[in-house]
Design a protein around this motif. Structure first.
Motif, PDB file in Angstrom:
ATOM      1  N   LYS A   1       9.470   4.081 -15.113  1.00  7.95           N
ATOM      2  CA  LYS A   1      10.163   3.363 -14.045  1.00  7.95           C
ATOM      3  C   LYS A   1       9.967   1.846 -14.135  1.00  7.95           C
ATOM      4  N   SER A   2       9.453   1.376 -15.257  1.00  9.85           N
ATOM      5  CA  SER A   2       9.230  -0.059 -15.442  1.00  9.85           C
ATOM      6  C   SER A   2      10.542  -0.810 -15.637  1.00  9.85           C
ATOM      7  N   VAL A   3      10.529  -2.091 -15.263  1.00 14.25           N
ATOM      8  CA  VAL A   3      11.687  -2.960 -15.509  1.00 14.25           C
ATOM      9  C   VAL A   3      11.371  -3.991 -16.594  1.00 14.25           C
ATOM     10  N   LEU A   4      10.311  -3.765 -17.358  1.00 12.01           N
ATOM     11  CA  LEU A   4       9.887  -4.742 -18.357  1.00 12.01           C
ATOM     12  C   LEU A   4      11.000  -5.067 -19.354  1.00 12.01           C
TER      13      LEU A   4
ATOM     14  N   PRO B   1       0.779  -1.238   0.000  1.00  9.01           N
ATOM     15  CA  PRO B   1       0.000   0.000   0.000  1.00  9.01           C
ATOM     16  C   PRO B   1       0.815   1.295   0.000  1.00  9.01           C
ATOM     17  N   THR B   2       2.130   1.244  -0.176  1.00  9.78           N
ATOM     18  CA  THR B   2       2.950   2.431   0.052  1.00  9.78           C
ATOM     19  C   THR B   2       3.048   3.349  -1.159  1.00  9.78           C
ATOM     20  N   GLY B   3       2.885   2.810  -2.369  1.00  5.90           N
ATOM     21  CA  GLY B   3       2.855   3.641  -3.562  1.00  5.90           C
ATOM     22  C   GLY B   3       4.197   3.940  -4.206  1.00  5.90           C
ATOM     23  N   ASN B   4       5.292   3.506  -3.598  1.00  4.93           N
ATOM     24  CA  ASN B   4       6.617   3.852  -4.131  1.00  4.93           C
ATOM     25  C   ASN B   4       7.154   2.789  -5.072  1.00  4.93           C
ATOM     26  N   VAL B   5       7.939   3.240  -6.051  1.00  8.40           N
ATOM     27  CA  VAL B   5       8.649   2.351  -6.967  1.00  8.40           C
ATOM     28  C   VAL B   5      10.032   2.058  -6.386  1.00  8.40           C
ATOM     29  N   PHE B   6      10.465   0.807  -6.502  1.00  6.14           N
ATOM     30  CA  PHE B   6      11.821   0.467  -6.066  1.00  6.14           C
ATOM     31  C   PHE B   6      12.811   0.809  -7.173  1.00  6.14           C
ATOM     32  N   PRO B   7      13.956   1.364  -6.822  1.00  9.58           N
ATOM     33  CA  PRO B   7      14.955   1.705  -7.842  1.00  9.58           C
ATOM     34  C   PRO B   7      15.344   0.481  -8.656  1.00  9.58           C
TER      35      PRO B   7
ATOM     36  N   GLY C   1      19.755 -15.801  -7.426  1.00 10.19           N
ATOM     37  CA  GLY C   1      19.623 -17.142  -7.986  1.00 10.19           C
ATOM     38  C   GLY C   1      18.202 -17.669  -7.900  1.00 10.19           C
ATOM     39  N   LYS C   2      17.242 -16.760  -7.730  1.00 14.27           N
ATOM     40  CA  LYS C   2      15.832 -17.135  -7.583  1.00 14.27           C
ATOM     41  C   LYS C   2      15.011 -16.557  -8.735  1.00 14.27           C
ATOM     42  N   ILE C   3      13.751 -17.012  -8.831  1.00 14.76           N
ATOM     43  CA  ILE C   3      12.796 -16.372  -9.722  1.00 14.76           C
ATOM     44  C   ILE C   3      12.350 -15.077  -9.046  1.00 14.76           C
ATOM     45  N   VAL C   4      12.565 -13.947  -9.698  1.00 10.21           N
ATOM     46  CA  VAL C   4      12.202 -12.642  -9.133  1.00 10.21           C
ATOM     47  C   VAL C   4      10.968 -12.137  -9.872  1.00 10.21           C
ATOM     48  N   ILE C   5       9.883 -11.954  -9.137  1.00 12.15           N
ATOM     49  CA  ILE C   5       8.603 -11.548  -9.717  1.00 12.15           C
ATOM     50  C   ILE C   5       8.344 -10.096  -9.338  1.00 12.15           C
ATOM     51  N   VAL C   6       8.343  -9.208 -10.325  1.00 11.47           N
ATOM     52  CA  VAL C   6       8.096  -7.792 -10.090  1.00 11.47           C
ATOM     53  C   VAL C   6       6.667  -7.482 -10.532  1.00 11.47           C
ATOM     54  N   ASP C   7       5.840  -7.154  -9.575  1.00 14.10           N
ATOM     55  CA  ASP C   7       4.426  -6.886  -9.824  1.00 14.10           C
ATOM     56  C   ASP C   7       4.249  -5.405 -10.161  1.00 14.10           C
ATOM     57  N   GLU C   8       3.996  -5.121 -11.440  1.00 16.28           N
ATOM     58  CA  GLU C   8       3.850  -3.748 -11.908  1.00 16.28           C
ATOM     59  C   GLU C   8       2.387  -3.401 -12.189  1.00 16.28           C
ATOM     60  N   ALA C   9       1.510  -3.800 -11.285  1.00 12.13           N
ATOM     61  CA  ALA C   9       0.076  -3.537 -11.480  1.00 12.13           C
ATOM     62  C   ALA C   9      -0.206  -2.048 -11.659  1.00 12.13           C
ATOM     63  N   TYR C  10       0.602  -1.187 -11.021  1.00 11.85           N
ATOM     64  CA  TYR C  10       0.348   0.257 -11.040  1.00 11.85           C
ATOM     65  C   TYR C  10       1.362   1.024 -11.886  1.00 11.85           C
TER      66      TYR C  10
END
Length: 356
Positions: free
Chosen positions: A191-194, A157-163, A175-184
Protein backbone atom coordinates in the motif's frame (compact mmCIF):
# COMPACT_ATOMS: atom_id res chain seq x y z
CA UNK A 1 2.78 16.97 -13.75
CA UNK A 2 4.06 20.54 -14.07
CA UNK A 3 5.33 21.47 -10.62
CA UNK A 4 8.58 23.11 -9.64
CA UNK A 5 9.31 22.89 -5.89
CA UNK A 6 11.97 25.59 -6.26
CA UNK A 7 9.19 28.18 -6.56
CA UNK A 8 8.05 27.42 -3.00
CA UNK A 9 11.49 27.66 -1.40
CA UNK A 10 12.05 30.55 1.01
CA UNK A 11 14.11 33.36 -0.50
CA UNK A 12 16.69 33.36 2.31
CA UNK A 13 17.26 29.62 1.73
CA UNK A 14 17.85 30.27 -1.97
CA UNK A 15 20.45 32.91 -1.08
CA UNK A 16 22.10 30.79 1.62
CA UNK A 17 25.70 29.74 1.08
CA UNK A 18 25.84 26.37 2.86
CA UNK A 19 28.57 25.38 5.27
CA UNK A 20 31.17 23.10 3.69
CA UNK A 21 32.89 20.56 5.90
CA UNK A 22 36.30 19.03 5.38
CA UNK A 23 34.68 15.91 3.96
CA UNK A 24 32.65 18.01 1.52
CA UNK A 25 35.85 19.35 0.00
CA UNK A 26 37.43 15.91 -0.42
CA UNK A 27 35.92 12.62 -1.51
CA UNK A 28 37.67 9.44 -2.50
CA UNK A 29 40.45 7.27 -1.06
CA UNK A 30 43.29 8.63 1.04
CA UNK A 31 45.85 7.30 3.51
CA UNK A 32 46.55 10.37 5.63
CA UNK A 33 43.76 12.67 6.82
CA UNK A 34 45.05 15.98 8.19
CA UNK A 35 42.12 18.17 7.14
CA UNK A 36 39.46 18.01 9.86
CA UNK A 37 41.37 18.51 13.12
CA UNK A 38 40.57 14.96 14.26
CA UNK A 39 42.53 13.11 16.95
CA UNK A 40 44.81 10.91 14.84
CA UNK A 41 45.30 8.45 17.72
CA UNK A 42 41.61 7.62 17.95
CA UNK A 43 39.29 7.20 20.92
CA UNK A 44 40.55 5.39 24.05
CA UNK A 45 38.58 2.23 23.24
CA UNK A 46 39.71 -1.14 21.89
CA UNK A 47 39.49 -1.37 18.09
CA UNK A 48 38.02 2.10 17.90
CA UNK A 49 37.48 4.01 14.66
CA UNK A 50 35.53 6.82 16.27
CA UNK A 51 38.03 9.60 15.60
CA UNK A 52 37.10 10.19 11.95
CA UNK A 53 34.10 12.19 10.81
CA UNK A 54 31.52 10.13 8.92
CA UNK A 55 30.49 10.56 5.29
CA UNK A 56 28.28 13.69 5.44
CA UNK A 57 26.08 12.43 2.60
CA UNK A 58 26.01 8.73 3.55
CA UNK A 59 26.80 7.59 0.00
CA UNK A 60 27.32 3.86 0.70
CA UNK A 61 24.18 3.66 2.79
CA UNK A 62 22.10 5.51 0.21
CA UNK A 63 23.33 3.15 -2.52
CA UNK A 64 22.26 0.19 -0.37
CA UNK A 65 18.84 1.70 0.35
CA UNK A 66 18.39 2.61 -3.32
CA UNK A 67 19.06 -0.99 -4.32
CA UNK A 68 16.72 -2.33 -1.63
CA UNK A 69 13.78 -0.07 -2.52
CA UNK A 70 14.31 0.41 -6.24
CA UNK A 71 14.91 4.17 -6.13
CA UNK A 72 17.86 6.38 -7.05
CA UNK A 73 20.44 7.59 -4.54
CA UNK A 74 19.75 11.20 -5.51
CA UNK A 75 16.12 10.69 -4.44
CA UNK A 76 17.14 9.90 -0.85
CA UNK A 77 17.73 12.11 2.18
CA UNK A 78 18.86 10.52 5.45
CA UNK A 79 18.39 12.22 8.78
CA UNK A 80 18.44 11.93 12.55
CA UNK A 81 15.05 10.24 12.60
CA UNK A 82 12.17 11.31 10.36
CA UNK A 83 11.77 14.30 12.67
CA UNK A 84 14.85 15.91 11.13
CA UNK A 85 13.41 15.62 7.63
CA UNK A 86 10.11 17.09 8.84
CA UNK A 87 11.89 20.04 10.44
CA UNK A 88 14.06 20.70 7.38
CA UNK A 89 11.07 20.57 5.01
CA UNK A 90 9.34 23.18 7.15
CA UNK A 91 12.44 25.37 7.15
CA UNK A 92 12.97 25.09 3.40
CA UNK A 93 9.41 25.80 2.30
CA UNK A 94 7.65 27.55 5.19
CA UNK A 95 8.06 31.29 5.70
CA UNK A 96 7.84 31.93 9.50
CA UNK A 97 4.86 33.99 10.67
CA UNK A 98 3.41 33.88 7.16
CA UNK A 99 2.90 30.36 5.78
CA UNK A 100 0.90 27.40 7.07
CA UNK A 101 0.88 23.62 7.06
CA UNK A 102 -2.15 21.36 6.73
CA UNK A 103 -2.63 18.39 9.07
CA UNK A 104 -5.48 15.89 9.33
CA UNK A 105 -6.28 15.04 12.96
CA UNK A 106 -6.23 12.65 14.62
CA UNK A 107 -2.64 12.13 13.50
CA UNK A 108 1.00 12.18 14.60
CA UNK A 109 1.53 15.15 16.88
CA UNK A 110 5.04 16.15 15.77
CA UNK A 111 3.77 17.75 12.55
CA UNK A 112 2.02 20.40 14.62
CA UNK A 113 4.84 20.74 17.16
CA UNK A 114 7.48 21.15 14.45
CA UNK A 115 5.33 23.69 12.61
CA UNK A 116 4.84 25.72 15.79
CA UNK A 117 8.57 25.64 16.54
CA UNK A 118 9.13 27.08 13.06
CA UNK A 119 6.44 29.73 13.65
CA UNK A 120 4.12 28.35 10.98
CA UNK A 121 0.37 28.37 11.25
CA UNK A 122 -1.32 24.97 11.57
CA UNK A 123 -4.52 24.44 9.58
CA UNK A 124 -6.60 21.37 10.37
CA UNK A 125 -8.74 19.29 8.01
CA UNK A 126 -10.21 16.69 10.40
CA UNK A 127 -10.70 13.12 9.27
CA UNK A 128 -14.19 11.67 9.26
CA UNK A 129 -15.34 9.66 12.31
CA UNK A 130 -14.30 6.59 10.29
CA UNK A 131 -10.80 8.09 9.98
CA UNK A 132 -11.08 8.75 6.25
CA UNK A 133 -9.83 11.82 4.39
CA UNK A 134 -12.63 14.34 3.84
CA UNK A 135 -11.81 15.85 0.45
CA UNK A 136 -14.36 18.65 0.79
CA UNK A 137 -12.86 19.77 4.09
CA UNK A 138 -9.33 19.50 2.71
CA UNK A 139 -10.27 21.56 -0.34
CA UNK A 140 -11.77 24.30 1.83
CA UNK A 141 -8.64 24.54 3.99
CA UNK A 142 -6.06 24.54 1.19
CA UNK A 143 -5.60 28.28 1.25
CA UNK A 144 -2.73 30.17 -0.36
CA UNK A 145 -0.99 30.25 3.02
CA UNK A 146 -0.61 26.46 3.10
CA UNK A 147 2.74 25.34 1.73
CA UNK A 148 2.93 21.74 3.00
CA UNK A 149 0.37 18.98 3.59
CA UNK A 150 1.08 16.11 6.00
CA UNK A 151 -0.52 12.69 5.54
CA UNK A 152 0.39 9.87 7.92
CA UNK A 153 -0.27 6.53 6.20
CA UNK A 154 -0.67 4.13 7.98
CA UNK A 155 -2.02 6.80 10.28
CA UNK A 156 -0.98 7.16 13.90
CA UNK A 157 -2.97 6.56 16.12
CA UNK A 158 -5.70 5.03 13.92
CA UNK A 159 -3.62 2.47 12.01
CA UNK A 160 -5.35 2.83 8.63
CA UNK A 161 -3.76 3.45 5.24
CA UNK A 162 -5.27 6.15 3.04
CA UNK A 163 -6.26 4.98 -0.45
CA UNK A 164 -3.71 5.86 -3.12
CA UNK A 165 -6.38 7.77 -5.05
CA UNK A 166 -6.66 10.21 -2.13
CA UNK A 167 -2.91 10.85 -2.22
CA UNK A 168 -2.95 11.28 -6.01
CA UNK A 169 -5.88 13.69 -5.70
CA UNK A 170 -3.87 15.79 -3.25
CA UNK A 171 -0.77 15.73 -5.44
CA UNK A 172 -2.65 16.76 -8.56
CA UNK A 173 -4.97 19.36 -7.06
CA UNK A 174 -3.26 21.00 -4.10
CA UNK A 175 -0.23 22.68 -5.68
CA UNK A 176 1.54 22.05 -2.36
CA UNK A 177 4.36 19.87 -1.06
CA UNK A 178 2.59 16.67 0.03
CA UNK A 179 4.46 14.71 2.70
CA UNK A 180 3.32 11.11 3.17
CA UNK A 181 4.71 9.64 6.37
CA UNK A 182 5.09 5.89 5.87
CA UNK A 183 6.74 5.09 9.20
CA UNK A 184 4.57 1.94 9.50
CA UNK A 185 4.34 0.95 5.82
CA UNK A 186 6.52 -2.16 6.28
CA UNK A 187 3.45 -3.73 7.89
CA UNK A 188 1.46 -3.07 4.68
CA UNK A 189 4.12 -2.83 1.95
CA UNK A 190 1.74 -3.26 -0.98
CA UNK A 191 0.00 0.00 0.00
CA UNK A 192 3.03 2.29 -0.29
CA UNK A 193 3.05 5.36 -2.53
CA UNK A 194 6.85 5.42 -2.83
CA UNK A 195 6.78 4.67 -6.57
CA UNK A 196 4.83 7.90 -7.14
CA UNK A 197 7.94 10.05 -6.49
CA UNK A 198 8.88 9.44 -10.13
CA UNK A 199 5.60 10.98 -11.32
CA UNK A 200 4.97 13.77 -8.81
CA UNK A 201 7.73 16.31 -8.03
CA UNK A 202 5.73 17.64 -5.07
CA UNK A 203 5.66 14.29 -3.21
CA UNK A 204 7.89 13.48 -0.23
CA UNK A 205 7.70 10.02 1.34
CA UNK A 206 9.08 9.50 4.85
CA UNK A 207 10.24 6.19 6.28
CA UNK A 208 12.19 5.06 9.33
CA UNK A 209 14.35 2.30 10.78
CA UNK A 210 12.59 2.73 14.15
CA UNK A 211 9.56 0.48 13.63
CA UNK A 212 9.73 -2.65 11.48
CA UNK A 213 13.52 -2.71 11.59
CA UNK A 214 13.47 -2.67 15.40
CA UNK A 215 16.21 -0.03 15.53
CA UNK A 216 14.71 3.04 17.17
CA UNK A 217 17.91 3.70 19.12
CA UNK A 218 20.02 4.48 16.01
CA UNK A 219 17.64 7.36 15.06
CA UNK A 220 17.70 6.96 11.29
CA UNK A 221 14.95 8.41 9.13
CA UNK A 222 14.59 8.47 5.36
CA UNK A 223 12.96 10.95 2.99
CA UNK A 224 12.37 10.12 -0.67
CA UNK A 225 11.54 12.81 -3.20
CA UNK A 226 12.41 14.52 -6.46
CA UNK A 227 16.16 15.35 -6.52
CA UNK A 228 15.31 19.08 -6.43
CA UNK A 229 13.71 18.69 -3.01
CA UNK A 230 16.58 16.48 -1.80
CA UNK A 231 19.00 19.20 -2.90
CA UNK A 232 17.34 21.79 -0.65
CA UNK A 233 17.32 19.44 2.34
CA UNK A 234 21.03 18.72 1.88
CA UNK A 235 21.75 22.42 1.56
CA UNK A 236 20.53 23.27 5.07
CA UNK A 237 21.16 20.08 7.05
CA UNK A 238 23.85 19.93 9.72
CA UNK A 239 27.28 18.87 8.32
CA UNK A 240 27.38 15.35 9.84
CA UNK A 241 23.73 14.79 10.67
CA UNK A 242 23.91 10.96 10.56
CA UNK A 243 26.73 9.61 12.71
CA UNK A 244 29.11 6.90 11.56
CA UNK A 245 27.87 4.30 14.05
CA UNK A 246 24.33 4.71 12.78
CA UNK A 247 25.50 4.37 9.17
CA UNK A 248 27.41 1.19 10.03
CA UNK A 249 24.49 -0.38 11.90
CA UNK A 250 22.07 0.49 9.07
CA UNK A 251 24.37 -1.15 6.51
CA UNK A 252 24.49 -4.27 8.70
CA UNK A 253 20.70 -4.24 9.07
CA UNK A 254 20.22 -4.19 5.32
CA UNK A 255 22.19 -7.44 5.13
CA UNK A 256 19.44 -9.04 7.23
CA UNK A 257 16.27 -8.31 5.25
CA UNK A 258 15.13 -11.95 5.52
CA UNK A 259 15.37 -11.88 9.33
CA UNK A 260 13.45 -8.61 9.41
CA UNK A 261 10.72 -10.15 7.24
CA UNK A 262 10.50 -13.12 9.59
CA UNK A 263 9.93 -10.74 12.49
CA UNK A 264 7.30 -8.90 10.45
CA UNK A 265 5.42 -12.14 9.91
CA UNK A 266 5.45 -12.81 13.67
CA UNK A 267 4.15 -9.29 14.41
CA UNK A 268 1.33 -9.63 11.87
CA UNK A 269 0.34 -13.02 13.31
CA UNK A 270 0.34 -11.54 16.83
CA UNK A 271 -1.71 -8.57 15.62
CA UNK A 272 -4.41 -10.97 14.42
CA UNK A 273 -4.29 -12.90 17.70
CA UNK A 274 -4.42 -9.74 19.77
CA UNK A 275 -7.36 -8.32 17.82
CA UNK A 276 -9.33 -11.56 18.16
CA UNK A 277 -8.75 -11.77 21.90
CA UNK A 278 -9.45 -8.10 22.57
CA UNK A 279 -12.77 -8.44 20.75
CA UNK A 280 -13.76 -11.24 23.16
CA UNK A 281 -13.64 -8.83 26.11
CA UNK A 282 -16.93 -7.26 27.20
CA UNK A 283 -15.10 -4.07 28.24
CA UNK A 284 -13.99 -3.55 24.63
CA UNK A 285 -16.41 -1.74 22.37
CA UNK A 286 -14.39 -1.78 19.16
CA UNK A 287 -10.98 -2.80 17.83
CA UNK A 288 -10.20 -0.74 14.74
CA UNK A 289 -8.62 -2.42 11.73
CA UNK A 290 -4.92 -1.70 11.45
CA UNK A 291 -2.17 -1.76 8.82
CA UNK A 292 0.47 -0.93 11.46
CA UNK A 293 2.07 -2.69 14.44
CA UNK A 294 -0.51 -1.34 16.86
CA UNK A 295 -4.25 -1.40 17.45
CA UNK A 296 -6.57 1.44 18.39
CA UNK A 297 -9.08 0.04 20.86
CA UNK A 298 -12.25 1.66 22.21
CA UNK A 299 -13.07 0.67 25.79
CA UNK A 300 -16.09 1.28 27.98
CA UNK A 301 -13.84 2.77 30.68
CA UNK A 302 -10.60 3.55 28.90
CA UNK A 303 -8.91 5.72 31.52
CA UNK A 304 -9.61 3.21 34.27
CA UNK A 305 -8.31 0.40 32.06
CA UNK A 306 -5.20 2.46 31.32
CA UNK A 307 -4.48 2.97 35.03
CA UNK A 308 -5.20 -0.68 35.84
CA UNK A 309 -2.74 -1.81 33.16
CA UNK A 310 -0.13 0.65 34.38
CA UNK A 311 -0.47 -0.60 37.97
CA UNK A 312 0.24 -4.06 36.60
CA UNK A 313 3.41 -2.88 34.86
CA UNK A 314 1.88 -2.77 31.37
CA UNK A 315 2.16 0.55 29.55
CA UNK A 316 -0.08 1.46 26.60
CA UNK A 317 -0.91 4.87 25.11
CA UNK A 318 -3.94 6.87 26.22
CA UNK A 319 -5.43 8.55 23.15
CA UNK A 320 -8.77 9.58 24.68
CA UNK A 321 -8.12 13.31 24.15
CA UNK A 322 -7.62 13.04 20.37
CA UNK A 323 -10.37 13.78 17.87
CA UNK A 324 -12.76 10.84 17.28
CA UNK A 325 -10.72 8.76 19.76
CA UNK A 326 -12.93 9.04 22.83
CA UNK A 327 -12.31 6.16 25.25
CA UNK A 328 -9.52 4.82 23.03
CA UNK A 329 -6.18 3.30 23.96
CA UNK A 330 -3.43 2.61 21.44
CA UNK A 331 -1.83 -0.78 22.04
CA UNK A 332 1.43 -1.81 20.39
CA UNK A 333 1.66 -5.43 19.24
CA UNK A 334 4.25 -7.05 21.48
CA UNK A 335 5.74 -10.52 21.70
CA UNK A 336 3.46 -13.52 22.26
CA UNK A 337 4.26 -13.45 25.99
CA UNK A 338 3.67 -9.69 26.28
CA UNK A 339 0.36 -9.90 24.46
CA UNK A 340 -0.85 -12.75 26.67
CA UNK A 341 0.04 -10.75 29.79
CA UNK A 342 -1.93 -7.80 28.40
CA UNK A 343 -5.04 -9.92 27.78
CA UNK A 344 -4.77 -11.59 31.20
CA UNK A 345 -4.55 -8.20 32.91
CA UNK A 346 -7.54 -6.89 30.95
CA UNK A 347 -9.50 -10.00 31.92
CA UNK A 348 -8.75 -9.13 35.56
CA UNK A 349 -10.00 -5.60 34.92
CA UNK A 350 -13.17 -6.98 33.34
CA UNK A 351 -13.85 -9.12 36.42
CA UNK A 352 -13.25 -6.11 38.63
CA UNK A 353 -15.73 -4.01 36.63
CA UNK A 354 -18.34 -6.80 36.76
CA UNK A 355 -18.06 -7.06 40.54
CA UNK A 356 -18.63 -3.35 41.17
Amino acid sequence: MTFNPDKLVRENIKRLKPYTSARDEFSGAAMVFLDANENAYGAPLTQSVLNRYPDPYQKKLKEKIASWLGVKSEQIFLGNGSDEAIDLLLRVFGQPAKDAVLVMPPTYGMYTVSAQINDLKVVEAPLTPDFEMDREVVERTLSGQVKLVFVCSPNNPTGNVFPQEDIVWLLENSGKIVIVDEAYIDFAPDKSVLSLINRYPNLVVLRTFSKAWGSATIRLGMAFADPKIIHWLNKIKMPYNVNGLTQKVALDLLENVDQKNEQLAKILAQRRWLKENLEKLKIVQKVFSSDANFLLVRFERAREAYRFLMEGGIIVRDRTNQLHCENCLRITVGTEEENRKLIERLEEFELKCASV
